[in-house]
Design an enzyme around this catalytic site. Structure first.
Site, PDB file in Angstrom:
ATOM      1  N   LEU A 196       0.833  -1.210   0.000  1.00 10.52           N
ATOM      2  CA  LEU A 196       0.000   0.000   0.000  1.00 10.52           C
ATOM      3  C   LEU A 196       0.868   1.260   0.000  1.00 10.52           C
ATOM      4  CD1 LEU A 196      -2.825   1.337   0.316  1.00 10.52           C
ATOM      5  CD2 LEU A 196      -2.593   1.033   2.790  1.00 10.52           C
ATOM      6  N   GLU A 207       3.556   4.223  -0.341  1.00  7.85           N
ATOM      7  CA  GLU A 207       4.382   4.716  -1.462  1.00  7.85           C
ATOM      8  C   GLU A 207       5.226   5.885  -0.962  1.00  7.85           C
ATOM      9  OE1 GLU A 207       1.830   5.797  -4.705  1.00  7.85           O
ATOM     10  OE2 GLU A 207       0.979   3.773  -4.848  1.00  7.85           O
ATOM     11  N   SER A 237       1.229   8.080   5.905  1.00 12.08           N
ATOM     12  CA  SER A 237       0.077   8.211   6.807  1.00 12.08           C
ATOM     13  C   SER A 237      -1.199   8.486   6.012  1.00 12.08           C
ATOM     14  CB  SER A 237       0.321   9.360   7.788  1.00 12.08           C
ATOM     15  OG  SER A 237       1.375   9.026   8.651  1.00 12.08           O
ATOM     16  N   THR A 281       6.718  -5.021   4.142  1.00 12.36           N
ATOM     17  CA  THR A 281       7.193  -6.171   4.910  1.00 12.36           C
ATOM     18  C   THR A 281       7.115  -7.436   4.061  1.00 12.36           C
ATOM     19  OG1 THR A 281       6.421  -5.153   6.948  1.00 12.36           O
ATOM     20  CG2 THR A 281       6.816  -7.531   7.026  1.00 12.36           C
ATOM     21  N   ARG A 310      20.320 -10.861  39.880  1.00  9.57           N
ATOM     22  CA  ARG A 310      21.378  -9.845  39.973  1.00  9.57           C
ATOM     23  C   ARG A 310      21.429  -9.288  41.402  1.00  9.57           C
ATOM     24  NH1 ARG A 310      26.148  -7.670  38.393  1.00  9.57           N
ATOM     25  NH2 ARG A 310      26.160  -5.400  38.598  1.00  9.57           N
ATOM     26  N   GLY A 319      23.576  -1.804  32.786  1.00 10.35           N
ATOM     27  CA  GLY A 319      24.540  -1.906  31.678  1.00 10.35           C
ATOM     28  C   GLY A 319      24.265  -3.109  30.795  1.00 10.35           C
ATOM     29  N   GLU A 330       1.459   0.554  10.353  1.00  2.50           N
ATOM     30  CA  GLU A 330       0.015   0.296  10.480  1.00  2.50           C
ATOM     31  C   GLU A 330      -0.688   1.424  11.246  1.00  2.50           C
ATOM     32  OE1 GLU A 330      -0.702  -3.821  11.344  1.00  2.50           O
ATOM     33  OE2 GLU A 330       0.865  -4.387   9.937  1.00  2.50           O
ATOM     34  N   THR A 364       0.651   5.461  12.477  1.00  4.74           N
ATOM     35  CA  THR A 364       1.506   5.966  13.557  1.00  4.74           C
ATOM     36  C   THR A 364       0.625   6.274  14.776  1.00  4.74           C
ATOM     37  OG1 THR A 364       1.214   8.272  12.915  1.00  4.74           O
ATOM     38  CG2 THR A 364       3.049   7.088  11.874  1.00  4.74           C
TER      39      THR A 364
HETATM   40  C1  LIG Z   1       9.701  -1.598   8.724  1.00  6.32           C
HETATM   41  C2  LIG Z   1       8.420  -1.124   8.109  1.00  6.32           C
HETATM   42  C3  LIG Z   1       7.502  -2.053   7.623  1.00  6.32           C
HETATM   43  C4  LIG Z   1       6.349  -1.617   6.987  1.00  6.32           C
HETATM   44  N1  LIG Z   1       5.493  -2.547   6.404  1.00  6.32           N
HETATM   45  C5  LIG Z   1       4.508  -2.105   5.570  1.00  6.32           C
HETATM   46  C6  LIG Z   1       3.757  -3.036   4.764  1.00  6.32           C
HETATM   47  O1  LIG Z   1       3.935  -4.257   4.863  1.00  6.32           O
HETATM   48  N2  LIG Z   1       2.862  -2.541   3.885  1.00  6.32           N
HETATM   49  C7  LIG Z   1       2.622  -1.209   3.732  1.00  6.32           C
HETATM   50  O2  LIG Z   1       1.816  -0.846   2.878  1.00  6.32           O
HETATM   51  N3  LIG Z   1       3.308  -0.298   4.500  1.00  6.32           N
HETATM   52  C8  LIG Z   1       4.241  -0.717   5.391  1.00  6.32           C
HETATM   53  N4  LIG Z   1       4.965   0.189   6.138  1.00  6.32           N
HETATM   54  C9  LIG Z   1       4.681   1.621   5.992  1.00  6.32           C
HETATM   55  C10 LIG Z   1       4.096   2.260   7.249  1.00  6.32           C
HETATM   56  O3  LIG Z   1       2.757   1.886   7.418  1.00  6.32           O
HETATM   57  C11 LIG Z   1       4.318   3.767   7.141  1.00  6.32           C
HETATM   58  O4  LIG Z   1       5.703   3.981   7.334  1.00  6.32           O
HETATM   59  C12 LIG Z   1       3.495   4.552   8.135  1.00  6.32           C
HETATM   60  O5  LIG Z   1       2.137   4.498   7.798  1.00  6.32           O
HETATM   61  C13 LIG Z   1       3.928   6.019   8.245  1.00  6.32           C
HETATM   62  O6  LIG Z   1       4.064   6.601   6.991  1.00  6.32           O
HETATM   63  P1  LIG Z   1       5.400   7.416   6.617  1.00  6.32           P
HETATM   64  O7  LIG Z   1       6.553   6.541   6.960  1.00  6.32           O
HETATM   65  O8  LIG Z   1       5.290   7.893   5.232  1.00  6.32           O
HETATM   66  O9  LIG Z   1       5.429   8.616   7.624  1.00  6.32           O
HETATM   67  P2  LIG Z   1       4.696  10.040   7.417  1.00  6.32           P
HETATM   68  O10 LIG Z   1       3.287   9.839   7.029  1.00  6.32           O
HETATM   69  O11 LIG Z   1       5.552  10.903   6.569  1.00  6.32           O
HETATM   70  O12 LIG Z   1       4.713  10.601   8.914  1.00  6.32           O
HETATM   71  C14 LIG Z   1       5.856  11.286   9.471  1.00  6.32           C
HETATM   72  C15 LIG Z   1       5.423  11.878  10.810  1.00  6.32           C
HETATM   73  O13 LIG Z   1       4.354  12.815  10.612  1.00  6.32           O
HETATM   74  C16 LIG Z   1       3.230  12.437  11.387  1.00  6.32           C
HETATM   75  N5  LIG Z   1       2.000  12.733  10.640  1.00  6.32           N
HETATM   76  C17 LIG Z   1       1.714  12.446   9.346  1.00  6.32           C
HETATM   77  N6  LIG Z   1       0.475  12.838   9.042  1.00  6.32           N
HETATM   78  C18 LIG Z   1      -0.047  13.396  10.157  1.00  6.32           C
HETATM   79  C19 LIG Z   1      -1.292  13.987  10.504  1.00  6.32           C
HETATM   80  N7  LIG Z   1      -2.287  14.072   9.609  1.00  6.32           N
HETATM   81  N8  LIG Z   1      -1.464  14.433  11.757  1.00  6.32           N
HETATM   82  C20 LIG Z   1      -0.488  14.334  12.695  1.00  6.32           C
HETATM   83  N9  LIG Z   1       0.721  13.778  12.435  1.00  6.32           N
HETATM   84  C21 LIG Z   1       0.928  13.321  11.188  1.00  6.32           C
HETATM   85  C22 LIG Z   1       3.377  10.961  11.651  1.00  6.32           C
HETATM   86  O14 LIG Z   1       2.687  10.548  12.829  1.00  6.32           O
HETATM   87  C23 LIG Z   1       4.885  10.831  11.784  1.00  6.32           C
HETATM   88  O15 LIG Z   1       5.245  11.174  13.092  1.00  6.32           O
HETATM   89  C24 LIG Z   1       6.080  -0.235   6.868  1.00  6.32           C
HETATM   90  C25 LIG Z   1       6.977   0.692   7.410  1.00  6.32           C
HETATM   91  C26 LIG Z   1       8.140   0.270   8.017  1.00  6.32           C
HETATM   92  C27 LIG Z   1       9.105   1.297   8.533  1.00  6.32           C
END
Ligand SMILES: Cc1cc2nc3c(=O)[nH]c(=O)nc-3n(C[C@H](O)[C@H](O)[C@H](O)COP(=O)(O)OP(=O)(O)OC[C@H]3O[C@@H](n4cnc5c(N)ncnc54)[C@H](O)[C@@H]3O)c2cc1C
Length: 385
Positions: A124, A126, A131, A157, A269, A341, A365, A367
């Site tokens: 999903l 990109e 988010s 993943t 410990r 430690g 899934e 934040t």
């Molecule tokens: C190891 C790993 C495995 C993953 N596995 C999958 C998977 O299997 N399939 C898949 O589709 N995705 C997967 N993801 C993606 C994951 O779901 C996203 O990384 C996540 O949804 C956050 O999106 P982003 O990284 O673009 O962060 P961003 O959306 O850029 O967010 C950055 C920060 O801004 C905050 N923020 C963003 N929008 C808002 C808002 N409207 N209000 C307040 N705060 C906001 C966020 O809380 C965060 O603190 C994975 C990610 C990782 C790191």
């Protein structure tokens, strides 16, 4: 809902023993090799771990939500890499098909996911849609009896090892947001589909995460999930609502394990001639861990039962994911403190690895911030009704 207590007890006790006899002794090996060894994957497959949530008629165990949660609480009391290896098949990598697939699609793909012969993943996210997943830019253009998909998915993943990809793409080029998005199942080997190697990550060594690249990727029209265009985002939400409860359980298992390790350490410990558990400030850290673990477990089980009863759990699922993932982070932090430690030095305890592994729970899934917003939105919606 528990359908058969004896059968479930047998499953839970098998998983409990497997975690202690197979998973724990191999945790360092998994981290060093950065993969779950093939013989352990085969063992998990033989025990049916890949098919927990897939209906029995397609080769799985067809666990109810409550049964799945109880299984997840056991299976996740070890390095995250193990349950991540099976977890896409028991969760996000099969659920779109289970929820919305046509009968023909279920018969074609689910038995392979249930047996572990194929590994699934959910594609999903990109580069410009995290988010706000409704912002996806990947497109699927109808061309005769096929769709041609173009786009790039990141942070997926199990992408580097997956065989079946649930891919979300925009079928209506004029649409924006959640509308006009469709879900497809794409098989590895389809020309135009490729994956990157696994990323270097803060934690979760042994759980490969990478990119999915779709370039002129021609997918049979029969692979449009449910056979209906434009409802892909509804499918994604169905998957994620169930997965939030599932993931909450998967956050609680590592917390239980970390507390176990911290209790072992605190009772053995010695400082100032006494086990450190005798110091009330250390005991308080342990008490807070146990209290929060119990709260998470109760919350998740109540929500799982409500889902099995067909009730609306959109609010509770978000609360579960938010609370359990944050709780696990707090438990990890206290466990490092109890170990002193030895909690910081990787040679001296596995706590340092757990601390890094569980950090992800608050990010993927949804934040924590996205769940906070959703909790308020769902609360207001419920209050208005
Ligand atoms: C190891 C790993 C495995 C993953 N596995 C999958 C998977 O299997 N399939 C898949 O589709 N995705 C997967 N993801 C993606 C994951 O779901 C996203 O990384 C996540 O949804 C956050 O999106 P982003 O990284 O673009 O962060 P961003 O959306 O850029 O967010 C950055 C920060 O801004 C905050 N923020 C963003 N929008 C808002 C808002 N409207 N209000 C307040 N705060 C906001 C966020 O809380 C965060 O603190 C994975 C990610 C990782 C790191």
């Amino acid at each position: 809902m528990i359908r058969d207590n004896d059968k479930l007890d047998a499953l839970l006790s098998e998983v409990h023993d497997w975690v202690r006899e197979v998973a724990h002794p191999n945790e360092d090996r998994v981290a060093e090799a950065d993969e779950v060894p093939a013989e352990i994957v085969a063992d998990m497959a033989a025990r049916g771990f890949f098919g927990w949530s897939i209906p029995e008629e397609y080769g799985g165990l067809g666990l109810t939500t409550e049964e799945l949660i109880l299984g997840a609480l056991e299976l996740s009391q070890c390095s995250v890499a193990y349950r991540a290896r099976v977890g896409t098949n028991t969760g996000i990598g099969s659920e779109a098909l289970v929820a919305d697939g046509t009968e023909e699609q279920k018969r074609r793909f689910l038995p392979r996911l249930a047996s572990g012969e194929a590994t699934g993943c959910l594609s999903l996210t990109e580069p410009n849609a995290g988010s706000d997943a409704s912002n996806i830019e990947t497109t699927a253009r109808r061309d005769g009896d096929a769709y041609v998909i173009d786009g790039r998915k990141c942070y997926i993943t199990n992408a580097p090892i997956a065989d079946l990809f649930t891919v979300f793409a925009r079928t209506d080029p004029d649409s924006t947001g959640a509308r006009g998005v469709s879900a497809f199942i794409v098989e590895r080997g389809t020309p135009g589909l490729s994956t990157s190697p696994g990323y270097r990550m803060m934690g979760q060594a042994g759980s490969p995460v990478g990119e999915v690249i779709l370039e002129n990727c021609r997918v049979p029209a029969d692979n449009l999930i449910g056979g209906v265009e434009g409802v892909g985002f509804k499918t994604a939400m169905k998957v994620l609502n169930k997965q939030r409860i599932h993931l909450a359980a998967l956050c609680t298992g590592p917390a239980i394990r970390m507390l176990d390790l911290a209790l072992d350490h605190a009772t053995t410990r010695q400082q100032s001639g006494r086990p450190i558990v005798d110091f009330q400030l250390v005991a308080a850290l342990l008490a807070d861990c146990q209290t929060e673990i119990h709260a998470a477990r109760a919350l998740i089980l109540e929500t799982a039962r409500a889902r099995d009863e067909g009730r609306d759990i959109a609010l509770e699922a978000s609360i579960c994911k938010y609370f359990a993932s944050e709780m696990c982070g707090r438990v990890a932090d206290r466990a490092v403190q109890v170990f002193g430690g030895a909690g910081y030095v990787a040679n001296h305890s596995p706590i340092e690895r757990y601390y890094r592994d569980v950090r992800l729970f608050r990010i993927y899934e949804g934040t924590s911030q996205i769940h906070q917003l959703n909790i308020v939105k769902q609360t207001l919606r419920r209050r208005a009704s």
